[in-house]
Write a protein that holds these residues in place. Sequence first.
Motif, PDB file in Angstrom:
ATOM      1  N   THR A 299     -25.723 -11.820 -13.767  1.00  0.00           N
ATOM      2  CA  THR A 299     -24.920 -12.314 -14.884  1.00  0.00           C
ATOM      3  C   THR A 299     -23.823 -11.343 -15.266  1.00  0.00           C
ATOM      4  O   THR A 299     -22.668 -11.743 -15.491  1.00  0.00           O
ATOM      5  N   ASP A 300     -24.150 -10.044 -15.340  1.00  0.00           N
ATOM      6  CA  ASP A 300     -23.135  -9.059 -15.709  1.00  0.00           C
ATOM      7  C   ASP A 300     -21.999  -9.032 -14.700  1.00  0.00           C
ATOM      8  O   ASP A 300     -20.829  -8.873 -15.051  1.00  0.00           O
ATOM      9  N   ALA A 301     -22.332  -9.204 -13.423  1.00  0.00           N
ATOM     10  CA  ALA A 301     -21.304  -9.164 -12.387  1.00  0.00           C
ATOM     11  C   ALA A 301     -20.393 -10.371 -12.462  1.00  0.00           C
ATOM     12  O   ALA A 301     -19.182 -10.259 -12.272  1.00  0.00           O
ATOM     13  N   ILE A 302     -20.931 -11.540 -12.753  1.00  0.00           N
ATOM     14  CA  ILE A 302     -20.099 -12.747 -12.773  1.00  0.00           C
ATOM     15  C   ILE A 302     -19.133 -12.730 -13.947  1.00  0.00           C
ATOM     16  O   ILE A 302     -18.045 -13.304 -13.870  1.00  0.00           O
ATOM     17  N   HIS A 303     -19.490 -12.032 -15.034  1.00  0.00           N
ATOM     18  CA  HIS A 303     -18.547 -11.880 -16.151  1.00  0.00           C
ATOM     19  C   HIS A 303     -17.283 -11.155 -15.703  1.00  0.00           C
ATOM     20  O   HIS A 303     -16.203 -11.385 -16.238  1.00  0.00           O
ATOM     21  N   GLU A 304     -17.421 -10.267 -14.729  1.00  0.00           N
ATOM     22  CA  GLU A 304     -16.294  -9.444 -14.292  1.00  0.00           C
ATOM     23  C   GLU A 304     -15.325 -10.198 -13.369  1.00  0.00           C
ATOM     24  O   GLU A 304     -14.307  -9.645 -12.967  1.00  0.00           O
ATOM     25  N   LEU A 305     -15.631 -11.451 -13.043  1.00  0.00           N
ATOM     26  CA  LEU A 305     -14.775 -12.227 -12.144  1.00  0.00           C
ATOM     27  C   LEU A 305     -13.672 -12.987 -12.872  1.00  0.00           C
ATOM     28  O   LEU A 305     -12.864 -13.644 -12.225  1.00  0.00           O
ATOM     29  N   THR A 306     -13.616 -12.899 -14.198  1.00  0.00           N
ATOM     30  CA  THR A 306     -12.661 -13.705 -14.950  1.00  0.00           C
ATOM     31  C   THR A 306     -11.226 -13.414 -14.543  1.00  0.00           C
ATOM     32  O   THR A 306     -10.438 -14.331 -14.285  1.00  0.00           O
ATOM     33  N   ALA A 307     -10.860 -12.132 -14.482  1.00  0.00           N
ATOM     34  CA  ALA A 307      -9.478 -11.788 -14.137  1.00  0.00           C
ATOM     35  C   ALA A 307      -9.143 -12.231 -12.720  1.00  0.00           C
ATOM     36  O   ALA A 307      -8.060 -12.770 -12.463  1.00  0.00           O
ATOM     37  N   ALA A 308     -10.084 -12.036 -11.793  1.00  0.00           N
ATOM     38  CA  ALA A 308      -9.843 -12.450 -10.411  1.00  0.00           C
ATOM     39  C   ALA A 308      -9.688 -13.970 -10.312  1.00  0.00           C
ATOM     40  O   ALA A 308      -8.867 -14.476  -9.546  1.00  0.00           O
ATOM     41  N   TYR A 309     -10.454 -14.706 -11.092  1.00  0.00           N
ATOM     42  CA  TYR A 309     -10.326 -16.170 -11.094  1.00  0.00           C
ATOM     43  C   TYR A 309      -8.962 -16.587 -11.621  1.00  0.00           C
ATOM     44  O   TYR A 309      -8.306 -17.459 -11.063  1.00  0.00           O
ATOM     45  N   ALA A 310      -8.517 -15.951 -12.704  1.00  0.00           N
ATOM     46  CA  ALA A 310      -7.221 -16.291 -13.293  1.00  0.00           C
ATOM     47  C   ALA A 310      -6.081 -16.028 -12.323  1.00  0.00           C
ATOM     48  O   ALA A 310      -5.055 -16.722 -12.354  1.00  0.00           O
ATOM     49  N   LEU A 311      -6.261 -15.041 -11.429  1.00  0.00           N
ATOM     50  CA  LEU A 311      -5.216 -14.689 -10.466  1.00  0.00           C
ATOM     51  C   LEU A 311      -5.432 -15.349  -9.102  1.00  0.00           C
ATOM     52  O   LEU A 311      -4.747 -15.008  -8.137  1.00  0.00           O
ATOM     53  N   ASP A 312      -6.401 -16.301  -9.026  1.00  0.00           N
ATOM     54  CA  ASP A 312      -6.646 -17.032  -7.779  1.00  0.00           C
ATOM     55  C   ASP A 312      -7.032 -16.079  -6.650  1.00  0.00           C
ATOM     56  O   ASP A 312      -6.560 -16.201  -5.518  1.00  0.00           O
ATOM     57  N   ALA A 313      -7.919 -15.111  -6.964  1.00  0.00           N
ATOM     58  CA  ALA A 313      -8.282 -14.084  -5.985  1.00  0.00           C
ATOM     59  C   ALA A 313      -9.738 -14.199  -5.535  1.00  0.00           C
ATOM     60  O   ALA A 313     -10.265 -13.277  -4.908  1.00  0.00           O
ATOM     61  N   LEU A 314     -10.418 -15.315  -5.823  1.00  0.00           N
ATOM     62  CA  LEU A 314     -11.804 -15.499  -5.405  1.00  0.00           C
ATOM     63  C   LEU A 314     -11.868 -16.401  -4.180  1.00  0.00           C
ATOM     64  O   LEU A 314     -11.002 -17.255  -3.985  1.00  0.00           O
ATOM     65  N   ASP A 315     -12.931 -16.214  -3.377  1.00  0.00           N
ATOM     66  CA  ASP A 315     -13.103 -17.146  -2.267  1.00  0.00           C
ATOM     67  C   ASP A 315     -13.754 -18.428  -2.774  1.00  0.00           C
ATOM     68  O   ASP A 315     -14.118 -18.542  -3.953  1.00  0.00           O
ATOM     69  N   GLU A 316     -13.907 -19.410  -1.882  1.00  0.00           N
ATOM     70  CA  GLU A 316     -14.357 -20.740  -2.298  1.00  0.00           C
ATOM     71  C   GLU A 316     -15.749 -20.700  -2.932  1.00  0.00           C
ATOM     72  O   GLU A 316     -16.001 -21.354  -3.945  1.00  0.00           O
ATOM     73  N   ALA A 317     -16.654 -19.941  -2.341  1.00  0.00           N
ATOM     74  CA  ALA A 317     -18.014 -19.866  -2.874  1.00  0.00           C
ATOM     75  C   ALA A 317     -18.030 -19.213  -4.252  1.00  0.00           C
ATOM     76  O   ALA A 317     -18.741 -19.652  -5.163  1.00  0.00           O
ATOM     77  N   GLU A 318     -17.231 -18.143  -4.419  1.00  0.00           N
ATOM     78  CA  GLU A 318     -17.169 -17.463  -5.719  1.00  0.00           C
ATOM     79  C   GLU A 318     -16.548 -18.365  -6.778  1.00  0.00           C
ATOM     80  O   GLU A 318     -16.973 -18.356  -7.941  1.00  0.00           O
ATOM     81  N   VAL A 319     -15.548 -19.172  -6.379  1.00  0.00           N
ATOM     82  CA  VAL A 319     -14.922 -20.097  -7.327  1.00  0.00           C
ATOM     83  C   VAL A 319     -15.949 -21.098  -7.846  1.00  0.00           C
ATOM     84  O   VAL A 319     -16.043 -21.356  -9.055  1.00  0.00           O
ATOM     85  N   ARG A 320     -16.737 -21.689  -6.940  1.00  0.00           N
ATOM     86  CA  ARG A 320     -17.743 -22.668  -7.362  1.00  0.00           C
ATOM     87  C   ARG A 320     -18.759 -22.039  -8.310  1.00  0.00           C
ATOM     88  O   ARG A 320     -19.110 -22.618  -9.349  1.00  0.00           O
ATOM     89  N   GLU A 321     -19.254 -20.843  -7.956  1.00  0.00           N
ATOM     90  CA  GLU A 321     -20.255 -20.184  -8.797  1.00  0.00           C
ATOM     91  C   GLU A 321     -19.681 -19.806 -10.151  1.00  0.00           C
ATOM     92  O   GLU A 321     -20.315 -19.995 -11.188  1.00  0.00           O
ATOM     93  N   TYR A 322     -18.412 -19.309 -10.147  1.00  0.00           N
ATOM     94  CA  TYR A 322     -17.826 -18.880 -11.416  1.00  0.00           C
ATOM     95  C   TYR A 322     -17.539 -20.081 -12.312  1.00  0.00           C
ATOM     96  O   TYR A 322     -17.771 -20.023 -13.523  1.00  0.00           O
TER      97      TYR A 322
END
Length: 227
Positions: free
Chosen positions: A3-26
Amino acid sequence: METDAIHELTAAYALDALDEAEVREYEDHLARCPRCRDELASLGEAAAALAYAADAPAPPPALRTRILAQARSERPNVVPLRRRVTWIAAAAAAAAACAALGLGLWAASLSRSLDREREQRAAVAAVLGDPAGHRFALSSGHGSLVVASTGRAVLVVSGLEPAPSGKVYEAWVVQHGAPKRAGTFRSGQTATLLTAPVPQGAKVLVTQERAPGVDAPKGTPLTGTQA
């Protein structure tokens, strides 16, 4: 993912920097996490600005005139070539021009595709990050519907099998008994921006239909909710 790690993906999601699997999970996490929605809303404006940064300024018209004038002032220095060599050079130049044109058209098409993808990603982020939005659980535990204060909505789907070959999942906004097409998707784990607004009291249903989609629902609703 922790859970703590997925909170840290917000900025990467906003900048379209996640892969497809990470996008679905986030996105599945985002539908349940007010903290991440608030953070995403604060980052959304900056991400949109990066996605639509202004193009470089066009060169001044006078520059072309100066270049042509300089070229005309230069003394010609032409060496005659045999006819066959000239023909080969002309053919090579034509082939190079065709290749350059094809590359230019491909690059323009790719740029438009990326622009559309970034626009949709920014719109999904705006809906999911709207602090005044509302979330409604889909039936059978298949995710949720998030409706922004503007009426735009994102369907966050989970737990469905990928659509079979030749089939798609199709979303419908049903108001006063009349279904309206609202977008298609193939993955059973996705966040889909609906193409139709969702007014208060309307139902949103998902059916499986023949690709690329139909004008009226034929299949039995697999999941849905009421806004």
